[in-house]
Design an enzyme around this catalytic site. Sequence first.
Site, PDB file in Angstrom:
ATOM      1  N   PRO A 270       0.786  -1.231   0.000  1.00  0.00           N
ATOM      2  CA  PRO A 270       0.000   0.000   0.000  1.00  0.00           C
ATOM      3  C   PRO A 270       0.823   1.288   0.000  1.00  0.00           C
ATOM      4  CG  PRO A 270      -0.124  -1.105   2.136  1.00  0.00           C
ATOM      5  CD  PRO A 270       0.519  -2.061   1.179  1.00  0.00           C
ATOM      6  N   ASN A 271       0.313   2.232  -0.767  1.00  0.00           N
ATOM      7  CA  ASN A 271       0.842   3.593  -0.870  1.00  0.00           C
ATOM      8  C   ASN A 271       2.136   3.712  -1.671  1.00  0.00           C
ATOM      9  OD1 ASN A 271      -1.238   4.845   0.772  1.00  0.00           O
ATOM     10  ND2 ASN A 271      -0.315   3.730   2.477  1.00  0.00           N
TER      11      ASN A 271
ATOM     12  N   ARG B 167       4.391  11.052  -2.310  1.00  0.00           N
ATOM     13  CA  ARG B 167       4.354  10.650  -0.914  1.00  0.00           C
ATOM     14  C   ARG B 167       5.690  10.924  -0.204  1.00  0.00           C
ATOM     15  NH1 ARG B 167       4.839   4.415   1.003  1.00  0.00           N
ATOM     16  NH2 ARG B 167       4.202   4.863   3.134  1.00  0.00           N
TER      17      ARG B 167
ATOM     18  N   TYR C 109      10.994   8.905   0.798  1.00  0.00           N
ATOM     19  CA  TYR C 109      10.901   7.869  -0.247  1.00  0.00           C
ATOM     20  C   TYR C 109      11.445   8.319  -1.610  1.00  0.00           C
ATOM     21  CZ  TYR C 109       7.970   5.703   3.282  1.00  0.00           C
ATOM     22  OH  TYR C 109       7.517   5.152   4.453  1.00  0.00           O
TER      23      TYR C 109
ATOM     24  N   ASN D  46       7.940  -5.661  -1.091  1.00  0.00           N
ATOM     25  CA  ASN D  46       7.939  -4.540  -0.164  1.00  0.00           C
ATOM     26  C   ASN D  46       6.501  -4.459   0.356  1.00  0.00           C
ATOM     27  OD1 ASN D  46       7.872  -2.181   1.240  1.00  0.00           O
ATOM     28  ND2 ASN D  46       8.970  -0.962  -0.282  1.00  0.00           N
TER      29      ASN D  46
ATOM     30  N   ALA E 163       3.257  -0.774   4.717  1.00  0.00           N
ATOM     31  CA  ALA E 163       2.745  -0.740   6.092  1.00  0.00           C
ATOM     32  C   ALA E 163       2.360  -2.127   6.614  1.00  0.00           C
ATOM     33  CB  ALA E 163       1.556   0.208   6.176  1.00  0.00           C
TER      34      ALA E 163
ATOM     35  N   ASP F 151       1.912 -15.662   6.766  1.00  0.00           N
ATOM     36  CA  ASP F 151       1.404 -17.035   6.620  1.00  0.00           C
ATOM     37  C   ASP F 151       1.336 -17.457   5.150  1.00  0.00           C
ATOM     38  OD1 ASP F 151       1.233 -17.389   9.318  1.00  0.00           O
ATOM     39  OD2 ASP F 151      -0.947 -17.182   9.454  1.00  0.00           O
TER      40      ASP F 151
ATOM     41  N   GLU G 109      12.827  -9.455   1.172  1.00  0.00           N
ATOM     42  CA  GLU G 109      12.036  -8.305   1.637  1.00  0.00           C
ATOM     43  C   GLU G 109      12.824  -7.022   1.350  1.00  0.00           C
ATOM     44  OE1 GLU G 109      11.780  -8.414   5.887  1.00  0.00           O
ATOM     45  OE2 GLU G 109      10.393  -6.705   6.011  1.00  0.00           O
TER      46      GLU G 109
ATOM     47  N   HIS H 160      12.760  -2.640   1.644  1.00  0.00           N
ATOM     48  CA  HIS H 160      12.179  -1.359   2.083  1.00  0.00           C
ATOM     49  C   HIS H 160      13.037  -0.238   1.538  1.00  0.00           C
ATOM     50  CE1 HIS H 160       9.449  -3.433   4.727  1.00  0.00           C
ATOM     51  NE2 HIS H 160      10.476  -4.178   5.092  1.00  0.00           N
ATOM     52  N   LEU H 161      12.370   0.781   1.002  1.00  0.00           N
ATOM     53  CA  LEU H 161      13.104   1.930   0.457  1.00  0.00           C
ATOM     54  C   LEU H 161      13.846   2.652   1.571  1.00  0.00           C
ATOM     55  CD1 LEU H 161      10.155   3.183  -1.735  1.00  0.00           C
ATOM     56  CD2 LEU H 161      12.322   2.343  -2.640  1.00  0.00           C
ATOM     57  N   SER H 162      13.165   2.854   2.685  1.00  0.00           N
ATOM     58  CA  SER H 162      13.755   3.569   3.825  1.00  0.00           C
ATOM     59  C   SER H 162      14.362   2.549   4.799  1.00  0.00           C
ATOM     60  CB  SER H 162      12.666   4.381   4.532  1.00  0.00           C
ATOM     61  OG  SER H 162      11.705   3.506   5.107  1.00  0.00           O
TER      62      SER H 162
ATOM     63  N   ARG I   2      13.705   4.506  12.097  1.00  0.00           N
ATOM     64  CA  ARG I   2      12.546   5.402  12.077  1.00  0.00           C
ATOM     65  C   ARG I   2      11.723   5.186  13.359  1.00  0.00           C
ATOM     66  NH1 ARG I   2       9.630   4.927   6.463  1.00  0.00           N
ATOM     67  NH2 ARG I   2       8.494   6.686   7.398  1.00  0.00           N
TER      68      ARG I   2
END
Length: 141
Positions: free
Chosen positions: A9-10, A17, A22, A73, A76, A86, A97, A99-101, A106
Site C-alpha cells: 500500500p501507498n 508521498r 521515499y 515490499n 505498512a 502465513d 524483503e 524497504h526503500l527507507s 525510524r
Amino acid sequence: MKILVINGPNLNMLGIREPDIYGKQDFASLERSIREWANELFLEVALFQSNHEGEIVDIIQSAYGVFDGIVINPAAYTHTSVAILDALKAVGIPTVEVHLSDINTREEFRKHSYVSMVAKKTICGMGFDGYRKALEFHAQK
Ligand code: DQA
C-alpha cells in the site's frame, strides 16, 4: 527463473508521498528500473502492486508452482500482517524483503517486521537500488 515483485500500500504514490523519505521518483519509474534490472540479470519478472492485504495474500497464493522467487515490499503491512507472513510460509517460495527507507532508524513501530521471519534476506535504506540487490540475490541461485 521467474520472479514476482510485490509492492504494498501507498507505494503507488511514490514521488508524491513523503519525498524526503521515499524520494522524488515516481512508481512508474521504479517499475521501469525493476524491468531493466531483471532483463540484465536474465530474470523473467512480473510486477504487482496493491493497497489491499487480501489481494496481496491472493497473489502470493497464486505464485505457488509458478514463480521461483518473490521480492516484496509489504509497506505498512510489514508491521501488521500475519496473513502475508502465513501466505509466504504456505507457498514456501524464497522471498527477499525490500524497504526503500531504513525501517530500523525510524519510528519504533516500524522496527518489527512479520515478513522478516520468513524472508531469506531483508534489504532496507537503499531506495530503488534495494530492488536491484533483491533481484541479484535471486539471480545468484
Ligand atoms: C516502507 C516502510 C514502511 O514502514 C512504510 O509503511 C512503507 C514503505 C519502505 O519501503 O521504506 O509504506 O516499506
